[in-house]
Scaffold this motif. Structure first.
Motif, mmCIF file in Angstrom:
data_model
loop_
_atom_site.group_PDB
_atom_site.id
_atom_site.type_symbol
_atom_site.label_atom_id
_atom_site.label_comp_id
_atom_site.label_asym_id
_atom_site.label_seq_id
_atom_site.Cartn_x
_atom_site.Cartn_y
_atom_site.Cartn_z
ATOM 1 N N GLU A 240 32.375 43.647 32.940
ATOM 2 C CA GLU A 240 33.144 43.131 34.071
ATOM 3 C C GLU A 240 34.359 44.037 34.300
ATOM 4 N N LYS A 241 34.845 44.014 35.522
ATOM 5 C CA LYS A 241 35.982 44.883 35.853
ATOM 6 C C LYS A 241 37.246 44.458 35.121
ATOM 7 N N GLU A 242 37.403 43.131 34.972
ATOM 8 C CA GLU A 242 38.621 42.612 34.354
ATOM 9 C C GLU A 242 38.545 42.698 32.828
ATOM 10 N N LEU A 243 39.722 42.785 32.207
ATOM 11 C CA LEU A 243 39.809 42.790 30.751
ATOM 12 C C LEU A 243 39.455 41.410 30.215
ATOM 13 N N PRO A 244 38.515 41.313 29.271
ATOM 14 C CA PRO A 244 38.166 39.993 28.726
ATOM 15 C C PRO A 244 39.291 39.440 27.846
ATOM 16 N N GLN A 245 39.160 38.180 27.503
ATOM 17 C CA GLN A 245 40.124 37.559 26.599
ATOM 18 C C GLN A 245 39.885 38.085 25.189
ATOM 19 N N LEU A 246 40.816 38.834 24.679
ATOM 20 C CA LEU A 246 40.671 39.444 23.357
ATOM 21 C C LEU A 246 41.101 38.456 22.274
ATOM 22 N N HIS B 294 49.928 47.509 23.800
ATOM 23 C CA HIS B 294 50.081 47.900 25.197
ATOM 24 C C HIS B 294 48.709 47.976 25.856
ATOM 25 N N VAL B 295 48.668 47.623 27.139
ATOM 26 C CA VAL B 295 47.434 47.689 27.918
ATOM 27 C C VAL B 295 47.737 48.354 29.254
ATOM 28 N N SER B 296 46.870 49.275 29.652
ATOM 29 C CA SER B 296 46.964 49.861 30.990
ATOM 30 C C SER B 296 45.544 50.148 31.464
ATOM 31 N N HIS B 297 45.402 50.444 32.745
ATOM 32 C CA HIS B 297 44.057 50.771 33.221
ATOM 33 C C HIS B 297 44.145 51.715 34.410
ATOM 34 N N VAL B 298 43.124 52.555 34.519
ATOM 35 C CA VAL B 298 42.936 53.429 35.672
ATOM 36 C C VAL B 298 41.505 53.188 36.136
ATOM 37 N N HIS C 193 40.065 50.813 30.746
ATOM 38 C CA HIS C 193 41.209 50.149 30.121
ATOM 39 C C HIS C 193 41.624 50.958 28.888
ATOM 40 N N THR C 194 42.907 51.169 28.754
ATOM 41 C CA THR C 194 43.441 51.843 27.569
ATOM 42 C C THR C 194 44.271 50.838 26.791
ATOM 43 N N LEU C 195 43.880 50.610 25.542
ATOM 44 C CA LEU C 195 44.556 49.650 24.684
ATOM 45 C C LEU C 195 45.183 50.391 23.507
ATOM 46 N N ILE C 196 46.410 50.060 23.208
ATOM 47 C CA ILE C 196 47.035 50.543 21.982
ATOM 48 C C ILE C 196 47.031 49.369 21.009
ATOM 49 N N VAL C 197 46.311 49.547 19.903
ATOM 50 C CA VAL C 197 46.081 48.427 18.982
ATOM 51 C C VAL C 197 46.524 48.816 17.583
ATOM 52 N N ILE D 197 56.825 56.190 20.195
ATOM 53 C CA ILE D 197 57.087 55.320 21.342
ATOM 54 C C ILE D 197 56.589 53.903 21.093
ATOM 55 N N TYR D 198 55.383 53.770 20.545
ATOM 56 C CA TYR D 198 54.828 52.440 20.360
ATOM 57 C C TYR D 198 55.422 51.701 19.182
ATOM 58 N N GLU D 199 55.809 52.411 18.118
ATOM 59 C CA GLU D 199 56.445 51.736 16.986
ATOM 60 C C GLU D 199 57.819 51.202 17.379
ATOM 61 N N LEU D 200 58.495 51.890 18.318
ATOM 62 C CA LEU D 200 59.767 51.361 18.777
ATOM 63 C C LEU D 200 59.570 50.044 19.522
ATOM 64 N N GLY D 201 58.392 49.906 20.149
ATOM 65 C CA GLY D 201 58.043 48.631 20.789
ATOM 66 C C GLY D 201 59.132 48.127 21.705
ATOM 67 N N GLY D 202 59.730 47.012 21.331
ATOM 68 C CA GLY D 202 60.759 46.406 22.163
ATOM 69 C C GLY D 202 62.138 46.955 21.923
ATOM 70 N N GLU D 203 62.234 48.033 21.161
ATOM 71 C CA GLU D 203 63.557 48.573 20.838
ATOM 72 C C GLU D 203 64.131 49.365 22.018
ATOM 73 N N ASP D 204 64.328 48.711 23.150
ATOM 74 C CA ASP D 204 64.971 49.282 24.328
ATOM 75 C C ASP D 204 64.149 50.347 25.027
ATOM 76 N N TYR D 205 62.872 50.454 24.720
ATOM 77 C CA TYR D 205 62.068 51.498 25.346
ATOM 78 C C TYR D 205 61.034 50.886 26.277
ATOM 79 N N GLU D 206 61.027 51.361 27.518
ATOM 80 C CA GLU D 206 60.054 50.910 28.503
ATOM 81 C C GLU D 206 59.365 52.126 29.134
ATOM 82 N N VAL D 207 59.043 53.112 28.300
ATOM 83 C CA VAL D 207 58.489 54.372 28.812
ATOM 84 C C VAL D 207 57.093 54.617 28.264
ATOM 85 N N ARG D 208 56.434 53.590 27.787
ATOM 86 C CA ARG D 208 55.185 53.796 27.066
ATOM 87 C C ARG D 208 54.065 54.333 27.954
ATOM 88 N N ASP D 209 54.090 54.025 29.251
ATOM 89 C CA ASP D 209 53.006 54.481 30.121
ATOM 90 C C ASP D 209 52.964 55.994 30.262
#
Length: 300
Positions: A228-234, A242-246, A250-254, A285-297
């Motif tokens: 399906e086009k949409e991301l299923p319930q994981l 993080h989740v993004s898509h083009v 879907h690109t998942l950082i897990v 970038i991802y380990e900083l997570g919520g540490e004031d960073y919103e540049v993950r994309d």
């Protein structure tokens, strides 16, 4: 080689270090990374004995460093902002260093002339270009035969050929003499090539401290195309950072092992499922997570 335990340092009421704890094993190359203002240069100045901590311990080879000449002769340092006597040449400083470092190798100084042949050893260092000054700093530091080499943005200003040569010399000392290297840099791509252990700092604390291979094994980038086009319930217990898509990709950082994550996503019968390793920059970038960073994309 280095043990930093619950170190606190305050400047004008602002905590630059807030209970920082880190360990650098002997013979390792430890990369210290973090955003601007995280406390990287401040902790390096504690480890080299320039600053005295307000609380906690800073030990090199089991000894406190501050006002301890016996500990300091084990250490050579190249700071981000170089300082030398205004009229001193590289040759003058060689003689100066030789008086302070009992292991200073005058023979190696002569041998390294070829490696740093572009540096005029008779010319005052202040009249050299930034890159030449950095070469002179490495020339002198390596001749000290330190047990611990502390580097702050070490190859900033060097051309690519000289960067490779400098790192080759440093790695040779690690391999042949067991030199411990602590390096702070914003050039994460370069650290990825040389470091075997990494510490990520934020707000005066070490958030993560692991071997580089451990970091890379604990975080994975998954590219998936589902039926399906949409991301299923994981699964609720799958830690997706993080989740993004083009389009449909879907690109998942897990967080987790690549094999385990792949097996768990395979139950959704995806059309495409691929695990990709993360670079040190992406881990940072991802380990900083919520540490004031919103540049993950930007790294996707």
């Amino acid at each position: 080689m280095i043990q930093v335990k619950n170190v606190v340092k305050t400047f004008d009421g602002v905590r630059a270090l807030d209970g920082l704890t880190m360990t650098v094993p002997k013979g390792s190359i430890y990369g210290l990374v973090g955003p601007n203002g995280a406390g990287k240069s401040t902790i390096l100045r504690h480890i080299t004995g320039i600053y005295r901590q307000d609380a906690g311990e800073v030990l090199v080879a089991g000894e406190p460093v501050y006002e301890n000449p016996a500990a300091k002769v084990r250490i050579a340092s190249i700071p981000d902002e170089l300082y030398y006597f205004l009229s001193a040449s590289t040759r003058d400083l060689m003689k100066f260093y030789r008086g302070f470092y009992p292991r200073f190798d005058a023979g190696r100084y002569q041998l390294l002339k070829e490696a740093f042949s572009a540096v005029d050893e008779t010319k005052p260092i202040r009249r050299l270009s930034k890159g030449m000054q950095k070469q002179a700093a490495f020339w002198l530091a390596l001749c000290c035969r330190p047990e611990l080499l502390v580097l702050d943005e070490p190859v900033d200003g060097l051309d690519p050929v000289m960067r490779r040569q400098v790192w080759s010399l440093v790695l040779s000392d690690v391999a042949e003499h067991g030199t411990t290297v602590l390096v702070s840099s914003h050039n994460l791509r370069e650290l990825e090539d040389v470091c075997d252990r990494v510490g990520i700092l934020s707000h005066g604390k070490v958030l993560v401290e692991r071997g580089l291979s451990e970091l890379q094994e604990n975080l994975v980038k998954m590219q998936v195309v589902f039926q399906e086009k949409e991301l299923p319930q994981l699964p609720a217990d799958m830690e997706v950072l993080h989740v993004s898509h083009v389009g449909r990709i879907h690109t998942l950082i897990v967080r987790g092992n690549a094999t385990d994550v792949t097996n768990r996503l395979a139950v959704y019968a995806p059309i495409l499922l691929e695990a990709l390793p993360l670079t040190l920059e992406e881990i940072f970038i991802y380990e900083l997570g919520g540490e004031d960073y919103e540049v993950r994309d930007i790294v996707l």
